[in-house]
Design an enzyme around this catalytic site. Sequence first.
Site, mmCIF file in Angstrom:
data_model
loop_
_atom_site.group_PDB
_atom_site.id
_atom_site.type_symbol
_atom_site.label_atom_id
_atom_site.label_comp_id
_atom_site.label_asym_id
_atom_site.label_seq_id
_atom_site.Cartn_x
_atom_site.Cartn_y
_atom_site.Cartn_z
ATOM 1 N N ASP A 62 5.971 0.860 -3.265
ATOM 2 C CA ASP A 62 5.686 2.159 -3.875
ATOM 3 C C ASP A 62 7.013 2.856 -4.153
ATOM 4 O OD1 ASP A 62 4.750 4.703 -4.590
ATOM 5 O OD2 ASP A 62 3.046 4.576 -3.219
ATOM 6 N N ASP A 73 5.915 8.169 -10.191
ATOM 7 C CA ASP A 73 5.489 7.585 -8.914
ATOM 8 C C ASP A 73 4.624 6.378 -9.266
ATOM 9 O OD1 ASP A 73 4.452 7.146 -6.358
ATOM 10 O OD2 ASP A 73 3.423 9.081 -6.216
ATOM 11 N N HIS A 134 -2.699 12.308 -6.794
ATOM 12 C CA HIS A 134 -2.244 13.703 -6.709
ATOM 13 C C HIS A 134 -1.628 14.147 -8.014
ATOM 14 C CE1 HIS A 134 1.758 11.788 -6.128
ATOM 15 N NE2 HIS A 134 1.022 10.863 -5.550
ATOM 16 N N HIS A 142 3.375 16.297 -4.375
ATOM 17 C CA HIS A 142 1.940 16.537 -4.296
ATOM 18 C C HIS A 142 1.634 17.951 -4.771
ATOM 19 C CE1 HIS A 142 0.434 12.895 -2.044
ATOM 20 N NE2 HIS A 142 1.727 12.713 -2.162
ATOM 21 N N GLU A 167 -3.812 6.515 -7.788
ATOM 22 C CA GLU A 167 -3.465 5.413 -6.901
ATOM 23 C C GLU A 167 -4.637 4.894 -6.075
ATOM 24 O OE1 GLU A 167 -0.544 6.450 -3.822
ATOM 25 O OE2 GLU A 167 -0.509 8.476 -4.625
ATOM 26 N N GLU A 258 -0.572 1.948 -8.635
ATOM 27 C CA GLU A 258 -0.393 3.368 -8.982
ATOM 28 C C GLU A 258 0.401 3.530 -10.267
ATOM 29 O OE1 GLU A 258 1.941 5.593 -6.126
ATOM 30 O OE2 GLU A 258 1.153 7.506 -6.851
HETATM 31 MN MN MN Z 1 3.388 6.290 -4.761
HETATM 32 MN MN MN Z 2 1.584 8.826 -5.237
#
Ligand code: MN
Ligand code: MN
Length: 278
Positions: A62, A73, A134, A142, A167, A258
């Site tokens: 990640d 992200d 998020h 977030h 995600e 994600e």
């Molecule tokens: Mn992530």
């Molecule tokens: Mn994330």
Amino acid sequence: MKIIEEGVKYIEVVEAVEELIRRRGAELAFPVNVAVNSIAAHYTPAPGEKKRFQHGDLVKLDVGAHIDGCIGDTAATVEVGTSSWSGLVEASRQALYRAISFIKAGVSLGELGGVVERVIRSSGFQPIVNLTGHSIDVYKLHGGYSIPNYNNHNPLRVKEGLILAIEPFATNGGGTVASGGNSNIYRYLKTKIGLKPELQQMARSVERLRRGLPFSSRWFVKEIKGSVRDLRRMVSRGVLYSYPILVEEKGGMVSQWEHTIYVKENGVEVLTERTGAD
Ligand code: MN
Ligand code: MN
């Protein structure tokens, strides 16, 4: 993903990715996370860690990069030398792409979670219900919206212009995660009166360098010249938050994919999709 192989150290992969992001002119939005098997999220190697990937490991990588606080992200899952979990890997990947093609301004968060849930369940697995996607704001990983991995009937609708990280997490376990040990990931919270001057100094550096974004003990040792003991002291004083490792409660294997997307009137733009060879 390509350099993850049996015998390779976690730290080699993490440092290669972090180095690449910096070389390409961005900064790290958070330490590269390596989550293996039943670990769902929140782990980065400790300074000098020796742990290596093993044959059969199910690895989630990640990664977050930012430029001037604008964050991408993204995550993916790979198996080390086997294909025992391809159904599980595909379940969360298909859920992600199904969600991406479903999203446009006006869809509710509950409906969106329902799309993720249906794909994962119809593949024979469970969505992880206490992990979410998020919204993302500038310097804020977030934001105010949580995107569930199941239909929680949240009627809140997504709006044009939102940046969302979608995600899906899938597991063959029970579908919940619990907090485990130390992830080696921290975030600055607030300064405290009576903090020792050297810790005060370090806290100020972290605040200035990270602007509220997470950081690793590896970076802290290398760039701030502090120690893991200093980090622990600051955590106990409430200056730093220490992220716990998140582990599937029944010990199930976990897959995750994600992407970060931009919500448009009639669809989305995927911001973290690979656009060329590297
Ligand atoms: Mn992530
Ligand atoms: Mn994330």
